[in-house]
Design a protein around this motif. Structure first.
Motif, mmCIF file in Angstrom:
data_model
loop_
_atom_site.group_PDB
_atom_site.id
_atom_site.type_symbol
_atom_site.label_atom_id
_atom_site.label_comp_id
_atom_site.label_asym_id
_atom_site.label_seq_id
_atom_site.Cartn_x
_atom_site.Cartn_y
_atom_site.Cartn_z
ATOM 1 N N PHE A 1 -39.370 18.195 -14.450
ATOM 2 C CA PHE A 1 -38.409 18.755 -13.469
ATOM 3 C C PHE A 1 -37.962 19.456 -14.186
ATOM 4 O O PHE A 1 -36.802 19.523 -15.226
ATOM 5 N N PRO A 2 -37.321 21.233 -14.055
ATOM 6 C CA PRO A 2 -36.856 21.588 -14.827
ATOM 7 C C PRO A 2 -35.402 21.991 -14.892
ATOM 8 O O PRO A 2 -34.689 20.722 -13.557
ATOM 9 N N ARG A 3 -34.955 22.459 -15.636
ATOM 10 C CA ARG A 3 -33.153 21.883 -15.437
ATOM 11 C C ARG A 3 -32.352 22.930 -14.664
ATOM 12 O O ARG A 3 -32.895 24.325 -15.060
ATOM 13 N N VAL A 4 -32.248 23.162 -13.561
ATOM 14 C CA VAL A 4 -31.836 23.729 -12.398
ATOM 15 C C VAL A 4 -29.661 23.201 -12.440
ATOM 16 O O VAL A 4 -29.912 22.308 -11.994
ATOM 17 N N SER A 5 -29.469 24.447 -11.784
ATOM 18 C CA SER A 5 -27.815 23.916 -11.172
ATOM 19 C C SER A 5 -27.789 24.139 -9.693
ATOM 20 O O SER A 5 -28.442 24.993 -8.991
ATOM 21 N N GLY A 6 -26.844 23.009 -9.042
ATOM 22 C CA GLY A 6 -27.093 23.451 -7.205
ATOM 23 C C GLY A 6 -25.711 22.966 -7.067
ATOM 24 O O GLY A 6 -24.631 22.652 -8.069
#
Length: 161
Positions: free
Chosen positions: A3-8
């Motif tokens: 799963f990609p490293r993202v910010s939410g």
């Protein structure tokens, strides 16, 4: 696939880093690209609610993916007020390059929603659209196997029927 490293962010504006911010082991993510896809999201959340009752370590979230350039402020719209308290807490908004995000997960388009089962930062199962009985049975089988393989479990007191 990882799963990609993202910010939410949560609807109340609290930032969260993903996938490390997921509480579940495993975690089901219901990914949508438009608010209007609620009619497809809600059945998955009903399934996930039942799974969360059955498996102590299981958790789920709704991910509303919007383009990073979008000016839409989901948390401040009247639409977010229509969510129940539990739905409100489980919804995360990702402001990302939608095309790159879809490509990193092998998602073909934005016309439907996707359910992703995440374990240790990896996508181990993926489904698109409405939850079918075979998809739900597959998830149950997989979660039963994981639950049985745990060294210590409190699930022995739960019924399996």
């Amino acid at each position: 696939m990882r799963f990609p490293r993202v910010s939410g962010s949560t609807l109340d504006g609290r930032h969260i880093s993903l996938p490390g911010g997921f509480d579940g082991d495993p975690t089901l993510l219901v990914v949508s690209f438009q608010w209007q896809q609620r009619s497809l999201v809600d059945p998955w959340c009903s399934v996930a609610d039942r799974l969360a009752e059955r498996y102590d370590e299981f958790e789920y979230y709704e991910l509303l993916v919007v383009d990073w350039r979008s000016r839409m402020l989901v948390g401040r719209t009247r639409r977010a007020d229509l969510l129940s308290g539990d739905q409100h807490e489980r919804m995360l908004v990702l402001r990302v390059n939608k095309r790159q995000f879809r490509q990193s997960l092998g998602l073909l388009g934005e016309e439907t929603i996707y359910a992703l089962l995440i374990d240790e930062d990896h996508v181990v199962r993926q489904a698109a659209g409405f939850p079918s009985s075979s998809t739900i049975e597959g998830l149950l089988s997989l979660l039963d196997d994981w639950d049985a393989a745990r060294p210590t479990t409190s699930q022995s007191s739960n019924s399996t029927g």
